[in-house]
Design a protein around this motif. Structure first.
Motif, PDB file in Angstrom:
ATOM      1  N   PHE A 179       3.909   9.766  -9.932  1.00  0.00           N
ATOM      2  CA  PHE A 179       3.208   9.969 -11.202  1.00  0.00           C
ATOM      3  C   PHE A 179       2.499  11.323 -11.212  1.00  0.00           C
ATOM      4  O   PHE A 179       2.533  12.048 -12.206  1.00  0.00           O
ATOM      5  CB  PHE A 179       2.200   8.842 -11.440  1.00  0.00           C
ATOM      6  CG  PHE A 179       1.467   8.970 -12.733  1.00  0.00           C
ATOM      7  CD1 PHE A 179       2.073   8.624 -13.929  1.00  0.00           C
ATOM      8  CD2 PHE A 179       0.164   9.449 -12.758  1.00  0.00           C
ATOM      9  CE1 PHE A 179       1.401   8.753 -15.130  1.00  0.00           C
ATOM     10  CE2 PHE A 179      -0.519   9.580 -13.953  1.00  0.00           C
ATOM     11  CZ  PHE A 179       0.100   9.233 -15.144  1.00  0.00           C
ATOM     12  N   GLY A 180       1.879  11.680 -10.102  1.00  0.00           N
ATOM     13  CA  GLY A 180       1.193  12.965 -10.000  1.00  0.00           C
ATOM     14  C   GLY A 180       2.151  14.135 -10.141  1.00  0.00           C
ATOM     15  O   GLY A 180       1.838  15.128 -10.797  1.00  0.00           O
ATOM     16  N   TRP A 181       3.331  14.053  -9.532  1.00  0.00           N
ATOM     17  CA  TRP A 181       4.318  15.129  -9.624  1.00  0.00           C
ATOM     18  C   TRP A 181       4.809  15.294 -11.057  1.00  0.00           C
ATOM     19  O   TRP A 181       4.934  16.410 -11.555  1.00  0.00           O
ATOM     20  CB  TRP A 181       5.487  14.859  -8.682  1.00  0.00           C
ATOM     21  CG  TRP A 181       6.653  15.767  -8.905  1.00  0.00           C
ATOM     22  CD1 TRP A 181       7.889  15.419  -9.340  1.00  0.00           C
ATOM     23  CD2 TRP A 181       6.692  17.190  -8.730  1.00  0.00           C
ATOM     24  NE1 TRP A 181       8.697  16.530  -9.441  1.00  0.00           N
ATOM     25  CE2 TRP A 181       7.982  17.639  -9.068  1.00  0.00           C
ATOM     26  CE3 TRP A 181       5.758  18.133  -8.320  1.00  0.00           C
ATOM     27  CZ2 TRP A 181       8.362  18.965  -9.010  1.00  0.00           C
ATOM     28  CZ3 TRP A 181       6.144  19.460  -8.266  1.00  0.00           C
ATOM     29  CH2 TRP A 181       7.423  19.871  -8.604  1.00  0.00           C
ATOM     30  N   ILE A 182       5.065  14.187 -11.739  1.00  0.00           N
ATOM     31  CA  ILE A 182       5.548  14.262 -13.117  1.00  0.00           C
ATOM     32  C   ILE A 182       4.447  14.815 -14.024  1.00  0.00           C
ATOM     33  O   ILE A 182       4.704  15.660 -14.887  1.00  0.00           O
ATOM     34  CB  ILE A 182       6.058  12.888 -13.587  1.00  0.00           C
ATOM     35  CG1 ILE A 182       7.328  12.522 -12.811  1.00  0.00           C
ATOM     36  CG2 ILE A 182       6.334  12.877 -15.079  1.00  0.00           C
ATOM     37  CD1 ILE A 182       7.804  11.096 -13.000  1.00  0.00           C
ATOM     38  N   ALA A 183       3.205  14.367 -13.825  1.00  0.00           N
ATOM     39  CA  ALA A 183       2.091  14.873 -14.638  1.00  0.00           C
ATOM     40  C   ALA A 183       1.874  16.367 -14.388  1.00  0.00           C
ATOM     41  O   ALA A 183       1.671  17.143 -15.331  1.00  0.00           O
ATOM     42  CB  ALA A 183       0.822  14.088 -14.333  1.00  0.00           C
TER      43      ALA A 183
ATOM     44  N   SER B 234      13.306  14.593 -11.672  1.00  0.00           N
ATOM     45  CA  SER B 234      13.666  13.321 -11.048  1.00  0.00           C
ATOM     46  C   SER B 234      12.504  12.828 -10.194  1.00  0.00           C
ATOM     47  O   SER B 234      11.937  13.606  -9.422  1.00  0.00           O
ATOM     48  CB  SER B 234      14.898  13.477 -10.160  1.00  0.00           C
ATOM     49  OG  SER B 234      15.993  13.880 -10.924  1.00  0.00           O
ATOM     50  N   PRO B 235      12.149  11.542 -10.312  1.00  0.00           N
ATOM     51  CA  PRO B 235      11.105  10.989  -9.441  1.00  0.00           C
ATOM     52  C   PRO B 235      11.566  11.001  -7.977  1.00  0.00           C
ATOM     53  O   PRO B 235      12.763  11.087  -7.687  1.00  0.00           O
ATOM     54  CB  PRO B 235      10.924   9.556  -9.951  1.00  0.00           C
ATOM     55  CG  PRO B 235      11.536   9.526 -11.300  1.00  0.00           C
ATOM     56  CD  PRO B 235      12.599  10.583 -11.303  1.00  0.00           C
ATOM     57  N   PHE B 236      10.626  10.894  -7.052  1.00  0.00           N
ATOM     58  CA  PHE B 236      10.944  10.871  -5.627  1.00  0.00           C
ATOM     59  C   PHE B 236      11.788   9.650  -5.268  1.00  0.00           C
ATOM     60  O   PHE B 236      12.682   9.715  -4.444  1.00  0.00           O
ATOM     61  CB  PHE B 236       9.669  10.857  -4.778  1.00  0.00           C
ATOM     62  CG  PHE B 236       8.825  12.083  -4.924  1.00  0.00           C
ATOM     63  CD1 PHE B 236       9.382  13.347  -4.842  1.00  0.00           C
ATOM     64  CD2 PHE B 236       7.469  11.978  -5.151  1.00  0.00           C
ATOM     65  CE1 PHE B 236       8.599  14.480  -4.978  1.00  0.00           C
ATOM     66  CE2 PHE B 236       6.680  13.100  -5.290  1.00  0.00           C
ATOM     67  CZ  PHE B 236       7.248  14.350  -5.197  1.00  0.00           C
ATOM     68  N   ILE B 237      11.452   8.519  -5.896  1.00  0.00           N
ATOM     69  CA  ILE B 237      12.127   7.250  -5.606  1.00  0.00           C
ATOM     70  C   ILE B 237      12.690   6.707  -6.904  1.00  0.00           C
ATOM     71  O   ILE B 237      12.084   6.835  -7.959  1.00  0.00           O
ATOM     72  CB  ILE B 237      11.137   6.240  -4.985  1.00  0.00           C
ATOM     73  CG1 ILE B 237      10.732   6.693  -3.595  1.00  0.00           C
ATOM     74  CG2 ILE B 237      11.737   4.855  -4.932  1.00  0.00           C
ATOM     75  CD1 ILE B 237       9.805   5.749  -2.885  1.00  0.00           C
TER      76      ILE B 237
ATOM     77  N   LEU C 136       0.824  -1.205   0.000  1.00  0.00           N
ATOM     78  CA  LEU C 136       0.000   0.000   0.000  1.00  0.00           C
ATOM     79  C   LEU C 136       0.862   1.260   0.000  1.00  0.00           C
ATOM     80  O   LEU C 136       0.560   2.224  -0.698  1.00  0.00           O
ATOM     81  CB  LEU C 136      -0.952  -0.010   1.195  1.00  0.00           C
ATOM     82  CG  LEU C 136      -2.043  -1.080   1.170  1.00  0.00           C
ATOM     83  CD1 LEU C 136      -2.826  -1.068   2.477  1.00  0.00           C
ATOM     84  CD2 LEU C 136      -2.964  -0.893  -0.011  1.00  0.00           C
ATOM     85  N   LEU C 137       1.941   1.248   0.772  1.00  0.00           N
ATOM     86  CA  LEU C 137       2.848   2.397   0.789  1.00  0.00           C
ATOM     87  C   LEU C 137       3.555   2.564  -0.548  1.00  0.00           C
ATOM     88  O   LEU C 137       3.719   3.685  -1.035  1.00  0.00           O
ATOM     89  CB  LEU C 137       3.866   2.254   1.917  1.00  0.00           C
ATOM     90  CG  LEU C 137       3.317   2.439   3.327  1.00  0.00           C
ATOM     91  CD1 LEU C 137       4.397   2.150   4.366  1.00  0.00           C
ATOM     92  CD2 LEU C 137       2.764   3.832   3.507  1.00  0.00           C
TER      93      LEU C 137
ATOM     94  N   VAL D 293       3.284   5.940  -2.876  1.00  0.00           N
ATOM     95  CA  VAL D 293       4.441   6.693  -3.352  1.00  0.00           C
ATOM     96  C   VAL D 293       4.465   6.709  -4.877  1.00  0.00           C
ATOM     97  O   VAL D 293       4.804   7.731  -5.493  1.00  0.00           O
ATOM     98  CB  VAL D 293       5.748   6.108  -2.766  1.00  0.00           C
ATOM     99  CG1 VAL D 293       6.968   6.730  -3.411  1.00  0.00           C
ATOM    100  CG2 VAL D 293       5.784   6.321  -1.272  1.00  0.00           C
ATOM    101  N   GLY D 294       4.086   5.619  -5.519  1.00  0.00           N
ATOM    102  CA  GLY D 294       4.010   5.575  -6.975  1.00  0.00           C
ATOM    103  C   GLY D 294       2.994   6.559  -7.521  1.00  0.00           C
ATOM    104  O   GLY D 294       3.244   7.241  -8.522  1.00  0.00           O
ATOM    105  N   ILE D 295       1.869   6.665  -6.874  1.00  0.00           N
ATOM    106  CA  ILE D 295       0.843   7.627  -7.288  1.00  0.00           C
ATOM    107  C   ILE D 295       1.359   9.056  -7.101  1.00  0.00           C
ATOM    108  O   ILE D 295       1.144   9.922  -7.961  1.00  0.00           O
ATOM    109  CB  ILE D 295      -0.467   7.390  -6.501  1.00  0.00           C
ATOM    110  CG1 ILE D 295      -1.111   6.075  -6.954  1.00  0.00           C
ATOM    111  CG2 ILE D 295      -1.428   8.547  -6.663  1.00  0.00           C
ATOM    112  CD1 ILE D 295      -2.276   5.629  -6.097  1.00  0.00           C
TER     113      ILE D 295
END
Length: 168
Positions: free
Chosen positions: A49-53, A144-147, A39-40, A44-46
């Motif tokens: 994706f939201g930050w990049i979008a 850059s993505p968070f992770i 779930l975590l 974090v994936g969402i």
């Protein structure tokens, strides 16, 4: 203290009754512990994706703002006015950093004849034909993505492009 309850006989030939434990309170906690990492990771994936979008949309809007600024007149669209166009892009995308902006002008004659350069467009367009100038603002920005995700690059370059006709 655990409660014990008497179990039903398990079949023929059973001598006596078995005692069974009747405590399943910890099973919910075990299920939560098993599901929580997934779930975590999903959360974090969402967020990634939201930050990049969001950044992509913001960069596109900023590119449009730069093209709108440059399309106000041929003076604003001039190649030597690129710092002001870049400032318009950066002001519109205040939440983003590292934006690279390039500006190009293309000219054609209103009668459809080709123009090799905007500098000699006045001599190329003859008769009643007039010069039509278009400005193209192109932007790019690394993000850059968070992770660091497996299979996804550690840095992604977003691009934006907007073309508008310059008001004469």
């Amino acid at each position: 203290m655990k409660r014990l309850r008497q179990a039903k006989p398990s079949g023929a030939g059973t001598s006596g009754r078995r005692m069974a434990l009747c405590n399943d309170h910890g099973s919910s906690l075990v299920e939560l512990a098993l599901c929580m990492p997934f779930l975590l990771l999903l959360l974090v994936g969402i967020a990634d994706f939201g930050w990049i979008a969001y950044s992509y949309i913001e960069l596109g809007n900023a590119t449009n703002a730069g093209a709108q600024y440059a399309a106000q007149s041929t003076t604003y669209a001039a190649p030597n006015n690129q710092p002001a166009i870049s400032a318009a892009v950066n002001n519109d995308a205040a939440n983003l950093s590292g934006i690279t902006t390039t500006v190009t002008n293309t000219c054609t004659c209103s009668d459809g004849s080709a123009v090799s350069s905007c500098l000699n467009a006045a001599t190329t367009c003859t008769g009643t034909a007039r010069i039509i100038t278009n400005v193209t603002v192109t932007t790019s920005m690394p993000i850059s993505p968070f992770i660091s995700w497996t299979g996804i690059p550690t840095s992604i370059t977003l691009h934006g492009q907007a073309t508008m006709r310059v008001e004469e």
